[in-house]
Design a protein around this motif. Structure first.
Motif, PDB file in Angstrom:
ATOM      1  N   HIS A  84      -1.745  33.843  29.410  1.00  0.00           N
ATOM      2  CA  HIS A  84      -3.298  33.563  29.616  1.00  0.00           C
ATOM      3  C   HIS A  84      -4.004  34.996  29.332  1.00  0.00           C
ATOM      4  N   LEU A  85      -4.687  35.042  28.583  1.00  0.00           N
ATOM      5  CA  LEU A  85      -5.617  35.998  28.357  1.00  0.00           C
ATOM      6  C   LEU A  85      -7.019  35.952  29.095  1.00  0.00           C
ATOM      7  N   ALA A 154      -6.848  32.071  25.171  1.00  0.00           N
ATOM      8  CA  ALA A 154      -7.904  33.033  25.621  1.00  0.00           C
ATOM      9  C   ALA A 154      -9.073  32.412  26.192  1.00  0.00           C
ATOM     10  N   ASP A 155      -9.319  33.095  27.346  1.00  0.00           N
ATOM     11  CA  ASP A 155     -10.503  32.734  28.244  1.00  0.00           C
ATOM     12  C   ASP A 155     -11.076  33.955  28.665  1.00  0.00           C
ATOM     13  N   VAL A 156     -11.451  35.082  27.807  1.00  0.00           N
ATOM     14  CA  VAL A 156     -11.974  36.422  28.190  1.00  0.00           C
ATOM     15  C   VAL A 156     -13.333  36.478  28.291  1.00  0.00           C
ATOM     16  N   ALA A 186      -5.269  28.158  22.208  1.00  0.00           N
ATOM     17  CA  ALA A 186      -6.518  27.706  22.593  1.00  0.00           C
ATOM     18  C   ALA A 186      -7.283  29.051  23.111  1.00  0.00           C
ATOM     19  N   ALA A 187      -8.514  28.672  22.615  1.00  0.00           N
ATOM     20  CA  ALA A 187      -9.580  29.829  22.902  1.00  0.00           C
ATOM     21  C   ALA A 187     -10.854  29.014  23.478  1.00  0.00           C
ATOM     22  N   ASN A 188     -11.503  29.517  24.618  1.00  0.00           N
ATOM     23  CA  ASN A 188     -12.674  29.218  25.249  1.00  0.00           C
ATOM     24  C   ASN A 188     -13.705  30.071  24.541  1.00  0.00           C
ATOM     25  N   LEU A 189     -14.450  29.382  23.784  1.00  0.00           N
ATOM     26  CA  LEU A 189     -15.605  30.138  23.055  1.00  0.00           C
ATOM     27  C   LEU A 189     -16.954  29.557  23.559  1.00  0.00           C
ATOM     28  N   ALA A 190     -17.985  30.355  23.769  1.00  0.00           N
ATOM     29  CA  ALA A 190     -19.254  30.115  24.151  1.00  0.00           C
ATOM     30  C   ALA A 190     -20.344  30.770  23.110  1.00  0.00           C
ATOM     31  N   ARG A 225     -28.031  23.397  22.752  1.00  0.00           N
ATOM     32  CA  ARG A 225     -27.944  23.839  23.825  1.00  0.00           C
ATOM     33  C   ARG A 225     -26.866  24.803  23.541  1.00  0.00           C
ATOM     34  N   PHE A 226     -27.041  25.892  24.601  1.00  0.00           N
ATOM     35  CA  PHE A 226     -25.917  26.999  24.670  1.00  0.00           C
ATOM     36  C   PHE A 226     -24.637  26.359  25.505  1.00  0.00           C
ATOM     37  N   GLY A 227     -23.469  26.437  25.117  1.00  0.00           N
ATOM     38  CA  GLY A 227     -22.459  25.875  25.876  1.00  0.00           C
ATOM     39  C   GLY A 227     -20.840  26.402  25.442  1.00  0.00           C
ATOM     40  N   ASN A 228     -19.843  25.719  26.010  1.00  0.00           N
ATOM     41  CA  ASN A 228     -18.604  26.089  25.600  1.00  0.00           C
ATOM     42  C   ASN A 228     -17.946  25.139  24.635  1.00  0.00           C
ATOM     43  N   ALA A 229     -16.920  25.752  23.882  1.00  0.00           N
ATOM     44  CA  ALA A 229     -16.292  24.879  23.115  1.00  0.00           C
ATOM     45  C   ALA A 229     -14.950  25.206  22.831  1.00  0.00           C
TER      46      ALA A 229
END
Length: 289
Positions: A84-85, A154-156, A186-190, A225-229
């Motif tokens: 987990h990053l 990756a969720d940094v 898997a990466a959390n992107l905003a 809108r702004f959000g996560n992908a």
């Protein structure tokens, strides 16, 4: 404000813990609907939600989507090696430990003061095989042995933005090195309109992984809108059908893009290298209101 390590009480939330950490002001706010659940905020931006009574409960929409990836990374209950990053309140590491007992996990979270706060206020289960390194995400990833990980997440975020050095092809070379054949990234992107960052990140991943999928709210994908992908990548075919089914059944349904449609979505964006990398865009203030 000085970096006092002494928690203080917020007058408008009797049980909240507020403490200065390396990345800003951390707040642990109790969840009024769940007896031992807490939300972590850094400088007012929600980071994590943890239920100490039920580590398999994922409240945040993007964390539920990452939870689906964890569920599909191996047969049910099979232990995995996970990296987990970005640690936050260690929500996803707790989820892996709860749903895949005997998994071995490494968490890389550079904010040592935040790690201390979370360990003190939201302690891990004693038998959880979770090692936390307080160092930069890319430096910590470099210490993972070749081919060790079944899963890299990756969720940094630093100041609600993904640091530039975690957005490049060179960074993904390190991810691939650490992954086992067939392992998942898997990466959390905003991002928000015009989605230039998101398109560039998909193009960057496509330069290093043959198989990609993207899970997001349809309004985010339409640039409304702004959000996560959540971007998922592997060197082997992904469980797209099952991921699609799970994302669609969430309280906030998500859409999965893959294949030609995902390629078209990038709109000709080019891969990002270290030399050209920039941090992800800052969210508009209205996002956290």
């Amino acid at each position: 404000m000085g970096k006092s390590r002494n928690p203080r009480r917020r007058p408008d939330a009797d049980d909240a813990v507020v403490e200065a950490v390396d990345g800003g002001l951390a707040e642990l706010i109790p969840d009024r609907d769940r007896a031992r659940a807490w939300t972590l905020l850094i400088d007012g931006a929600p980071q994590s939600h943890v239920d100490l009574d039920d580590a398999s409960y994922l409240s945040f929409e993007y964390q539920r989507r990452l939870g689906h990836v964890i569920d599909l990374a191996a047969p049910p209950a099979k232990p995995v090696h996970a990296v987990h990053l970005g640690g936050g309140a260690l929500t996803l590491a707790r989820y892996v430990a709860a749903t895949r007992p005997r998994s071995t996990q490494q968490v890389v979270e550079r904010d040592a003061a935040l790690v201390q706060l979370v360990r003190r206020e939201l302690p891990l289960e004693p038998n959880a095989r979770i090692r936390v390194r307080s160092t930069d995400a890319r430096e910590g990833l470099a210490k993972v042995p070749d081919g060790w990980a079944d899963l890299v997440i990756a969720d940094v975020f630093s100041g609600a933005r993904t640091p530039a050095h975690l957005t490049s092809t060179e960074f993904l070379d390190e991810v691939r090195r650490a992954l086992k054949p067939g392992g998942l990234y898997a990466a959390n992107l905003a991002d928000g309109p015009p989605l230039a960052h998101l398109r560039g990140q998909i193009a960057t991943a496509a330069a290093r992984f043959p198989e990609l999928a993207l899970v997001a709210d349809p309004t985010v994908l339409r640039g409304k809108r702004f959000g996560n992908a959540v971007l998922v990548a592997s060197d082997l075919p992904l469980p797209v059908a099952e991921l699609t089914r799970r994302a669609a059944s969430d309280p906030h349904p998500g859409r999965v893009e893959h294949g030609r449609a995902l390629t078209d979505f990038t709109g000709g964006a080019i891969p990002v290298t270290d030399a050209a990398a920039v941090a992800s865009p800052a969210p508009p203030p209205s996002v956290f209101r």
